[in-house]
Design an enzyme around this catalytic site. Structure first.
Site, short mmCIF file in Angstrom:
data_model
loop_
_atom_site.label_atom_id
_atom_site.label_comp_id
_atom_site.label_asym_id
_atom_site.label_seq_id
_atom_site.Cartn_x
_atom_site.Cartn_y
_atom_site.Cartn_z
N HIS A 1 -4.54 1.14 14.23
CA HIS A 1 -4.09 0.87 12.86
C HIS A 1 -4.99 -0.19 12.23
O HIS A 1 -5.71 -0.90 12.92
CB HIS A 1 -2.64 0.37 12.85
N LYS B 1 -1.35 -4.67 10.06
CA LYS B 1 -0.08 -4.22 10.64
C LYS B 1 0.52 -5.33 11.47
O LYS B 1 -0.16 -5.98 12.26
CB LYS B 1 -0.33 -2.97 11.50
N LYS C 1 0.84 -1.21 0.00
CA LYS C 1 0.00 0.00 0.00
C LYS C 1 0.88 1.26 0.00
O LYS C 1 0.64 2.21 -0.73
CB LYS C 1 -0.94 -0.02 1.22
N THR D 1 8.97 -0.09 10.83
CA THR D 1 9.14 0.24 12.25
C THR D 1 9.75 -0.95 12.99
O THR D 1 10.16 -1.92 12.36
CB THR D 1 7.77 0.63 12.85
N LYS E 1 8.38 -11.54 -5.19
CA LYS E 1 7.54 -12.47 -5.98
C LYS E 1 7.56 -12.23 -7.49
O LYS E 1 6.90 -12.95 -8.21
CB LYS E 1 6.10 -12.38 -5.48
P1 NAP Z 1 1.85 -3.83 2.85
O1 NAP Z 1 0.71 -3.34 2.04
O2 NAP Z 1 1.74 -5.14 3.55
O3 NAP Z 1 3.14 -3.87 1.91
C1 NAP Z 1 4.36 -4.44 2.22
C2 NAP Z 1 4.96 -4.93 0.92
O4 NAP Z 1 6.32 -5.29 1.15
C3 NAP Z 1 4.25 -6.17 0.37
O5 NAP Z 1 3.97 -5.99 -1.00
C4 NAP Z 1 5.29 -7.27 0.59
O6 NAP Z 1 5.23 -8.26 -0.40
C5 NAP Z 1 6.57 -6.49 0.45
N1 NAP Z 1 7.73 -7.15 1.02
C6 NAP Z 1 7.84 -7.84 2.18
N2 NAP Z 1 9.10 -8.29 2.34
C7 NAP Z 1 9.80 -7.88 1.26
C8 NAP Z 1 11.13 -8.03 0.84
N3 NAP Z 1 12.03 -8.68 1.57
N4 NAP Z 1 11.51 -7.47 -0.32
C9 NAP Z 1 10.63 -6.78 -1.08
N5 NAP Z 1 9.33 -6.62 -0.74
C10 NAP Z 1 8.93 -7.16 0.41
O7 NAP Z 1 2.24 -2.78 3.98
P2 NAP Z 1 2.18 -1.18 3.91
O8 NAP Z 1 0.95 -0.70 4.58
O9 NAP Z 1 2.49 -0.73 2.54
O10 NAP Z 1 3.40 -0.82 4.87
C11 NAP Z 1 4.71 -1.17 4.54
C12 NAP Z 1 5.64 -0.88 5.71
O11 NAP Z 1 5.66 0.52 5.96
C13 NAP Z 1 5.18 -1.55 7.02
O12 NAP Z 1 6.32 -1.94 7.74
C14 NAP Z 1 4.46 -0.43 7.75
O13 NAP Z 1 4.48 -0.59 9.15
C15 NAP Z 1 5.28 0.75 7.31
N6 NAP Z 1 4.58 2.03 7.32
C16 NAP Z 1 5.33 3.10 7.60
C17 NAP Z 1 4.76 4.35 7.60
C18 NAP Z 1 5.62 5.54 7.92
O14 NAP Z 1 5.11 6.67 7.87
N7 NAP Z 1 6.90 5.34 8.23
C19 NAP Z 1 3.41 4.50 7.29
C20 NAP Z 1 2.66 3.37 6.96
C21 NAP Z 1 3.25 2.13 6.98
P3 NAP Z 1 4.40 -9.64 -0.16
O15 NAP Z 1 3.02 -9.29 -0.44
O16 NAP Z 1 5.02 -10.53 -1.17
O17 NAP Z 1 4.68 -10.05 1.24
#
Ligand code: NAP
Length: 268
Positions: free
Chosen positions: A157, A161, A16, A103, A40
């Protein structure tokens, strides 16, 4: 390529946050998306992935291979806590500046990565929250806690998460710790009849984590003193809220040679 163009790799483009980051990077004139890391879809092009722009940008399944084959200035990691740490380590090994949005970093890990960044003279940004409004919420809470030291944090959240509490809640508690004496809140003889009912404890500050479908990222800091309470609340209703902070981090990291933890330390 102009001199100012920043060459970028994004890890987690299908996520996302990753999708928003791809859009932000490809829409920014002085940014150039060089490759993405997606476990993937190795060997494909970005245009082959669902809901992605029609661009011939290579997809790697491993950051090490990606960085050995791609000239990169900055890697933006938006994956998950364990891979965020692994990618940070690999980026430092390759002399590439990491902007990490995942995080779950401990104080020890931040100290260790700071040391490596300083030794190598490479800028690193770890930002538990890229939303500028959330940073202001943390700063206002720190200001208020100086005068109202009894604090409880409620963070909410979406239910996908992985880690709890949120990095923002931990960071808020750490900022509050800096301005108040450690204290036990609530009744000195209180008991917790249901495990976890009083939440997590950071130096006496209680953190409560709610996970629900339909939520994005929300935090309320409640401060109480005799006869009055103060609530400071921030709501992220769309992930585009995080992108100005990611963009600012990418631009600023090019001038850094140390690790910066928290977007507030990049803001004036
Ligand atoms: P999400 O929709 O679950 O997306 C995570 C993506 O990362 C998925 O497509 C996943 O692929 C991929 N992934 C996992 N391991 C990987 C690897 N080793 N190499 C490449 N891709 C990989 O989560 P999200 O909501 O986008 O959030 C992503 C991260 O950002 C989380 O850790 C969240 O806590 C953090 N976040 C940070 C903030 C901020 O402001 N700092 C804000 C929101 C979220 P698969 O589907 O194949 O597993």
């Amino acid at each position: 390529m102009s001199e100012r163009t920043i060459r970028i790799v994004i890890a987690g483009p299908r996520g996302k946050m990753g999708k928003e980051a791809v859009k932000m990077v490809t829409d920014t004139e002085h940014f150039q998306l060089k490759a993405v890391v997606d476990t993937k879809n190795a060997g494909k092009m970005l245009k082959d992935l669902e809901d992605q722009p029609n661009l011939e940008i290579p997809v790697f399944d491993d950051l090490r291979t990606c960085l050995s084959e791609t000239e990169t200035d900055v890697i933006i990691d938006l994956t998950k806590p364990d891979s965020g740490k692994k990618h940070l380590e690999i980026a430092l090994e390759y002399g590439v500046r990491p902007v990490v949005g995942t995080t779950g970093f401990t104080d020890e890990e931040i100290a260790r990565f700071s040391e490596t960044a300083e030794e190598k003279g490479i800028g690193v940004v770890i930002a538990p929250n890229f939303a500028i409004g959330a940073i202001l919420m943390m700063k206002f809470s720190q200001m208020a806690a100086k005068y109202m030291p009894d604090v409880e944090i409620i963070e909410q959240h979406h239910d996908q998460k992985l880690d709890a509490p949120s990095g923002t809640a931990m960071k808020t508690a750490q900022m509050i710790k800096e301005v108040r004496e450690p204290k036990q809140q609530g009744h000195p003889e209180e008991t917790e009849d249901l495990k976890g009912a009083r939440g997590g404890d950071v130096d006496g500050i209680r953190i409560h984590s709610v996970r629900l479908p339909g939520r994005v990222a929300h935090q309320e800091v409640l401060l109480g003193t005799t006869g009055q309470t103060l609530s400071i609340r921030h709501d992220t209703i769309d992930r585009s809220a995080f992108m100005p902070g990611v963009k600012m981090s990418v631009e600023t990291i090019m001038k850094l040679d140390v690790l910066v933890y928290g977007l507030e330390n990049l803001m004036e």
